[in-house]
Enzyme design. Structure first.
Site, mmCIF file in Angstrom:
data_model
loop_
_atom_site.group_PDB
_atom_site.id
_atom_site.type_symbol
_atom_site.label_atom_id
_atom_site.label_comp_id
_atom_site.label_asym_id
_atom_site.label_seq_id
_atom_site.Cartn_x
_atom_site.Cartn_y
_atom_site.Cartn_z
ATOM 1 N N ASP A 1 2.433 2.466 2.610
ATOM 2 C CA ASP A 1 2.509 3.083 3.933
ATOM 3 C C ASP A 1 3.900 2.877 4.543
ATOM 4 O OD1 ASP A 1 -0.040 3.919 3.686
ATOM 5 O OD2 ASP A 1 -0.925 2.358 4.923
ATOM 6 N N CYS B 1 -0.816 -5.289 6.871
ATOM 7 C CA CYS B 1 -0.493 -4.069 7.624
ATOM 8 C C CYS B 1 0.389 -4.384 8.821
ATOM 9 C CB CYS B 1 -1.762 -3.393 8.121
ATOM 10 S SG CYS B 1 -2.973 -3.144 6.836
ATOM 11 N N CYS C 1 -2.379 3.269 7.681
ATOM 12 C CA CYS C 1 -3.771 3.014 8.039
ATOM 13 C C CYS C 1 -3.906 2.725 9.536
ATOM 14 C CB CYS C 1 -4.277 1.826 7.247
ATOM 15 S SG CYS C 1 -3.538 0.298 7.802
ATOM 16 N N CYS D 1 0.812 -1.228 0.000
ATOM 17 C CA CYS D 1 0.000 0.000 0.000
ATOM 18 C C CYS D 1 0.839 1.269 0.000
ATOM 19 C CB CYS D 1 -0.890 0.017 1.241
ATOM 20 S SG CYS D 1 0.098 -0.037 2.736
HETATM 21 FE FE1 FES Z 1 -1.058 0.241 4.456
HETATM 22 FE FE2 FES Z 1 -2.435 -0.951 6.291
HETATM 23 S S1 FES Z 1 -3.173 -0.261 4.376
HETATM 24 S S2 FES Z 1 -0.317 -0.557 6.287
#
Ligand code: FES
Length: 130
Positions: free
Chosen positions: A35, A106, A60, A33
């Protein structure tokens, strides 16, 4: 969908921030994602135990909860670097009573960022010795 523990850590994340003069800095990015999580640690050089830990997560809710949990699993426990290296992403997710299957990716950040911070400390230490 989320356990109470996940919600608690999401709404009240523990140990947020960045340690100034950190002994180790670890960053982990999630290729799924994009992140990113950053963990900073303070290490007692004599005993090689982790004395303080903080996190910053651009991600998230599940990523925030897992980062918060990993800091709780380390802080105040006087874990040696070796013991902290044994904390896995799975252990962090289990400590939160699990994550929904779609959010399991995640939990990949938390332990990875911790391990990266420890490796950063060890690398700097080796650099000082030579
Ligand atoms: Fe990216 Fe959870 S959607 S770490």
């Amino acid at each position: 969908m989320y356990s109470e523990k996940v919600m608690d850590h999401f709404y009240h994340p523990r140990n947020v921030g960045e340690i100034e003069d950190a002994d180790g800095v670890g960053v982990a990015g999630n290729p799924v994602c994009g992140d990113v999580m950053k963990i900073t640690i303070k290490v007692d050089r004599e005993s090689e135990t982790i004395k303080d830990i903080k996190f910053k997560t651009f991600g998230c809710g599940a990523a925030i909860a897992t980062s918060s949990m990993v800091t709780e699993m380390v802080k105040g426990k006087d874990l040696t670097l070796e013991e902290a290296m044994k904390i896995t992403n799975k252990m962090v997710a289990e400590a939160l009573d699990g994550l929904p299957p779609i959010k399991m990716h995640c939990s990949n950040l938390a332990a990875d960022a911790l391990h990266a911070a420890i490796e950063d400390y060890l690398k700097k230490k080796r650099g000082q010795e030579t």
